[in-house]
Design a protein around this motif. Structure first.
Motif, PDB file in Angstrom:
ATOM      1  N   GLU A  77       0.839  -1.195   0.000  1.00 34.62           N
ATOM      2  CA  GLU A  77       0.000   0.000   0.000  1.00 34.62           C
ATOM      3  C   GLU A  77       0.878   1.251   0.000  1.00 34.62           C
ATOM      4  N   GLU A  78       0.388   2.324  -0.594  1.00 31.75           N
ATOM      5  CA  GLU A  78       1.078   3.602  -0.518  1.00 31.75           C
ATOM      6  C   GLU A  78       0.746   4.264   0.813  1.00 31.75           C
ATOM      7  N   LEU A  79       1.769   4.745   1.505  1.00 32.29           N
ATOM      8  CA  LEU A  79       1.566   5.422   2.782  1.00 32.29           C
ATOM      9  C   LEU A  79       0.988   6.810   2.537  1.00 32.29           C
ATOM     10  N   LYS A  80      -0.131   7.068   3.172  1.00 32.16           N
ATOM     11  CA  LYS A  80      -0.768   8.391   3.086  1.00 32.16           C
ATOM     12  C   LYS A  80      -0.761   9.033   4.473  1.00 32.16           C
ATOM     13  N   LEU A  81      -0.323  10.281   4.527  1.00 33.96           N
ATOM     14  CA  LEU A  81      -0.254  11.030   5.778  1.00 33.96           C
ATOM     15  C   LEU A  81      -1.044  12.333   5.637  1.00 33.96           C
ATOM     16  N   TYR A  82      -1.704  12.725   6.730  1.00 35.78           N
ATOM     17  CA  TYR A  82      -2.453  13.981   6.714  1.00 35.78           C
ATOM     18  C   TYR A  82      -1.487  15.136   6.917  1.00 35.78           C
ATOM     19  N   ASN A  83      -1.431  16.025   5.928  1.00 31.97           N
ATOM     20  CA  ASN A  83      -0.535  17.175   5.961  1.00 31.97           C
ATOM     21  C   ASN A  83      -1.303  18.393   6.465  1.00 31.97           C
ATOM     22  N   SER A  84      -0.911  18.902   7.633  1.00 29.05           N
ATOM     23  CA  SER A  84      -1.608  20.059   8.197  1.00 29.05           C
ATOM     24  C   SER A  84      -1.498  21.285   7.299  1.00 29.05           C
ATOM     25  N   MET A  85      -0.462  21.350   6.486  1.00 27.14           N
ATOM     26  CA  MET A  85      -0.284  22.497   5.597  1.00 27.14           C
ATOM     27  C   MET A  85      -1.362  22.528   4.512  1.00 27.14           C
ATOM     28  N   THR A  86      -1.643  21.378   3.917  1.00 25.13           N
ATOM     29  CA  THR A  86      -2.643  21.311   2.846  1.00 25.13           C
ATOM     30  C   THR A  86      -4.010  20.875   3.356  1.00 25.13           C
TER      31      THR A  86
ATOM     32  N   ILE B 285       5.524   5.585  16.666  1.00 26.29           N
ATOM     33  CA  ILE B 285       4.896   4.620  15.760  1.00 26.29           C
ATOM     34  C   ILE B 285       5.212   4.973  14.308  1.00 26.29           C
ATOM     35  N   LEU B 286       5.196   6.270  13.986  1.00 23.38           N
ATOM     36  CA  LEU B 286       5.576   6.680  12.637  1.00 23.38           C
ATOM     37  C   LEU B 286       7.029   6.294  12.361  1.00 23.38           C
ATOM     38  N   PHE B 287       7.905   6.550  13.312  1.00 23.34           N
ATOM     39  CA  PHE B 287       9.321   6.194  13.198  1.00 23.34           C
ATOM     40  C   PHE B 287       9.473   4.693  12.945  1.00 23.34           C
ATOM     41  N   ARG B 288       8.792   3.896  13.762  1.00 26.98           N
ATOM     42  CA  ARG B 288       8.858   2.438  13.626  1.00 26.98           C
ATOM     43  C   ARG B 288       8.311   1.977  12.270  1.00 26.98           C
ATOM     44  N   TYR B 289       7.192   2.572  11.863  1.00 28.32           N
ATOM     45  CA  TYR B 289       6.559   2.116  10.626  1.00 28.32           C
ATOM     46  C   TYR B 289       7.399   2.477   9.400  1.00 28.32           C
ATOM     47  N   LEU B 290       7.987   3.664   9.410  1.00 25.31           N
ATOM     48  CA  LEU B 290       8.860   4.041   8.300  1.00 25.31           C
ATOM     49  C   LEU B 290      10.060   3.095   8.208  1.00 25.31           C
ATOM     50  N   GLN B 291      10.602   2.725   9.360  1.00 26.26           N
ATOM     51  CA  GLN B 291      11.707   1.752   9.358  1.00 26.26           C
ATOM     52  C   GLN B 291      11.218   0.398   8.840  1.00 26.26           C
ATOM     53  N   HIS B 292      10.029   0.016   9.245  1.00 26.65           N
ATOM     54  CA  HIS B 292       9.438  -1.240   8.772  1.00 26.65           C
ATOM     55  C   HIS B 292       9.287  -1.238   7.254  1.00 26.65           C
ATOM     56  N   LEU B 293       8.982  -0.072   6.688  1.00 24.98           N
ATOM     57  CA  LEU B 293       8.835   0.035   5.241  1.00 24.98           C
ATOM     58  C   LEU B 293      10.176   0.024   4.520  1.00 24.98           C
ATOM     59  N   GLY B 294      11.265   0.032   5.293  1.00 20.13           N
ATOM     60  CA  GLY B 294      12.587  -0.055   4.696  1.00 20.13           C
ATOM     61  C   GLY B 294      13.327   1.257   4.586  1.00 20.13           C
TER      62      GLY B 294
ATOM     63  N   ASP C 199      -5.057  -6.289   6.749  1.00 19.68           N
ATOM     64  CA  ASP C 199      -5.660  -5.298   7.637  1.00 19.68           C
ATOM     65  C   ASP C 199      -4.589  -4.343   8.165  1.00 19.68           C
ATOM     66  N   PHE C 200      -3.447  -4.900   8.516  1.00 21.43           N
ATOM     67  CA  PHE C 200      -2.347  -4.084   9.024  1.00 21.43           C
ATOM     68  C   PHE C 200      -1.877  -3.089   7.963  1.00 21.43           C
ATOM     69  N   GLU C 201      -1.617  -3.588   6.763  1.00 18.34           N
ATOM     70  CA  GLU C 201      -1.142  -2.727   5.679  1.00 18.34           C
ATOM     71  C   GLU C 201      -2.137  -1.610   5.378  1.00 18.34           C
ATOM     72  N   THR C 202      -3.399  -1.986   5.285  1.00 20.61           N
ATOM     73  CA  THR C 202      -4.431  -1.013   4.917  1.00 20.61           C
ATOM     74  C   THR C 202      -4.586   0.079   5.962  1.00 20.61           C
ATOM     75  N   LYS C 203      -4.661  -0.318   7.223  1.00 22.94           N
ATOM     76  CA  LYS C 203      -4.888   0.657   8.302  1.00 22.94           C
ATOM     77  C   LYS C 203      -3.665   1.539   8.533  1.00 22.94           C
ATOM     78  N   MET C 204      -2.483   0.950   8.597  1.00 22.22           N
ATOM     79  CA  MET C 204      -1.288   1.742   8.856  1.00 22.22           C
ATOM     80  C   MET C 204      -0.975   2.684   7.694  1.00 22.22           C
ATOM     81  N   SER C 205      -1.237   2.244   6.482  1.00 20.93           N
ATOM     82  CA  SER C 205      -0.975   3.091   5.326  1.00 20.93           C
ATOM     83  C   SER C 205      -1.959   4.244   5.219  1.00 20.93           C
ATOM     84  N   ASP C 206      -3.068   4.122   5.894  1.00 16.13           N
ATOM     85  CA  ASP C 206      -4.073   5.181   5.884  1.00 16.13           C
ATOM     86  C   ASP C 206      -3.863   6.111   7.070  1.00 16.13           C
TER      87      ASP C 206
END
Length: 532
Positions: free
Chosen positions: A5-14, A54-63, A369-376
């Motif tokens: 899944e592509e990681l999507k993050l909410y950007n407060s700027m946009t 959690i973001l730090f861990r997940y980004l590392q998990h993504l490689g 489920d993990f991929e979908t939820k974390m990527s969202d």
């Protein structure tokens, strides 16, 4: 556990979710505003720390190779004020509470950031940046102070949407008639008698609040980096001012994604000093396992408000106990099969037999489920329900089947199935920071110790009551035996009859929320300032 899944993050700027793309392929640069160290950290600080861990861990998990910077504000008006109140050197006080914060972070299983810079170690970099801003005609010196001229920032308000006229002096700064614009903010503060100070081109003094993060992020990540995070209360004025001064120092200054976590509330009221309704991390972990607190902190989306109540903390504690009891039961059940050809489901010649269809379905569902939820946008809470709970049920159901006599091939398949489901469950817990380095047995024992403390009992007290109950049952005094069980249940201790033996485990106290609220001691010290 690869992620498709592509990681999507909410950007407060946009103000929208965006697909995450790092500036440099395979590498992520991230700066998160840390604490002002003048007291023990409270739950608001814990939430920010856990969210970005959690973001730090997940980004590392993504490689990704992640450079994670989280600062300490170790010189500030509040630090000086507190030090004067208790008669301690300000820098000694802030250093002490920096170390206490690190203890809390370790308890909460937060990974150590790549860099943890302190303001007092970066005064030279801060002075250099202030000089750059003055040279760009965006700041001015007045009687030893240096102020940023907000009128020179054409895009001021782009992050918060605040109009310039709404930027009052701010919580930390009184209105100063020497300012060209009331909204101008301090980059350098002239020294006052008895306060720590450093020499500068404008006279002795110390850094203002906002400039420290601009200077330290540039020092470790350059003026262009991927992620800047912090609490939602920092959007204005702190992060807005950061943008203004960083762009003044370097026109190419840019942050790709601004992330902000929501407030922690107490019974739906924002935790605050004035209401006296806040709790320090240490006050909570005195009575609840840090894993229970971490579980609670991810029990809502990181951007949403999180309402603190003892009943929710009790529920998190119960959930963590169930998870670790399941994992411990799994380890115990597989122990007899850990040697020879039976190890983890190995068949003849060491080849692995196929796992069951139910186990494969369970693993695939949990993985998806993990991929979908974390990527969202790191939607953590649904991960601990749904497919995750189903996986725990599959493990528990399979353990019962292992005890039954079966053909060797079926037994091998079941052994491997349980092992593979357990691995997937463990991986989810690891990425969420809910899998500490100690054993499952140790976690369970620690959880039981905290439950006894909340109940005001010792292990011997409980065992004595279990014996009293056994005597009552033997004499058919069921009213007494039931009362013993009911009383313990009301105090968070559940009795379970397993064959001829009675064992106990923690449980959610069977009492109303108002009574449960008295379990946690009232706070005795004020919270720290908003993260800086």
């Amino acid at each position: 556990m690869a992620n498709n899944e592509e990681l999507k993050l909410y950007n407060s700027m946009t103000q929208q979710k965006e697909v995450f793309k790092s500036r440099i392929p395979g590498k992520v640069s991230m700066y998160v505003c840390g604490v002002t160290a003048y007291d023990f950290s409270h739950l608001g600080h814990a939430r920010a720390a856990v969210a970005f861990d959690i973001l730090f861990r997940y980004l590392q998990h993504l490689g990704y190779e992640v450079t994670y910077v989280r600062n300490f504000t170790d010189i500030d008006d509040k630090i000086i004020r507190r030090a004067n109140e208790i008669g301690e050197d300000p820098l000694s006080l802030s250093s002490r509470f920096c170390e206490e914060y690190l203890v809390d972070m370790a308890d909460l299983q937060c990974l150590i950031p790549t860099h943890q810079p302190r303001v007092t170690d970066h005064v030279e970099q801060i002075k250099d940046m202030i000089t750059q801003i003055i040279e760009k005609d965006s700041a001015y010196a007045v009687e030893g102070d240096v102020f940023f001229a907000v009128d020179k920032s054409p895009n001021y308000g782009q992050l918060s949407g605040q109009r310039l006229e709404n930027n009052r002096a701010g919580e930390r700064v009184a209105v100063d008639s020497r300012k060209r614009n009331p909204a101008d903010f301090a980059l350098w503060k002239a020294a006052k008698p008895g306060e720590p100070s450093w020499e500068s081109p404008w006279g002795p003094g110390r850094p203002g609040w906002h400039i420290e993060c601009s200077a330290m992020s540039a020092q470790y990540l350059t003026f262009k980096f991927d992620i800047h995070g912090g609490g939602i209360d920092l959007i204005f004025p702190h992060h807005e001012n950061e943008i203004a001064q960083s762009c003044a120092a370097c026109e190419e200054s840019s942050v790709s994604y601004w992330l902000h976590n929501g407030h922690v509330t107490n019974n739906n009221e924002k935790m605050s000093k004035s209401l006296g309704n806040f709790f320090t991390i240490r006050q909570i972990t005195e009575r609840y396992h840090p894993l229970a607190l971490r579980h609670f902190l991810i029990s809502a989306h990181y951007r949403s408000p999180l309402n603190y109540s003892v009943s929710q903390l009790e529920s998190s504690s119960d959930a963590v106990f169930y998870i670790y009891q399941t994992l411990q039961d799994c380890e115990d059940a597989l122990l007899p099969f850990q040697e020879g050809s039976l190890k983890e489901g190995a068949g003849q010649n060491g080849n692995l037999v196929a796992i069951t269809a139910d186990a494969q379905k369970c693993i695939s569902r949990l993985h998806e489920d993990f991929e979908t939820k974390m990527s969202d946008d790191l939607n953590t809470w649904p991960l601990l329900t749904g497919a995750f709970q189903e996986a725990l049920k599959v493990i528990n159901g399979s353990l019962g089947m292992l005890k039954k006599k079966q053909q060797k091939k079926q037994q091998l398949s079941l052994i491997r199935s349980v092992s593979e489901v357990k691995k997937e469950v463990t991986e989810v817990l690891r990425i969420l920071g809910l899998f500490p380095p100690c054993t499952c047995a140790e976690v369970l024992q620690q959880l039981k110790g905290k439950a006894l403390k909340r109940a005001g009992l010792t292990e011997d007290d409980v065992m004595s009551l279990i014996e009293d109950r056994a005597v009552a049952r033997k004499s058919q005094d069921f009213k007494k035996s039931d009362q013993i069980r009911t009383d313990l249940s009301a105090r968070g201790i559940a009795l379970m009859d397993v064959g001829k033996e009675t064992v106990w485990r923690p449980c959610v106290p069977v009492e109303n929320e108002e009574k449960a609220k008295t379990v946690v001691e009232e706070p005795t010290s004020p919270p720290q300032a908003a993260s800086s």
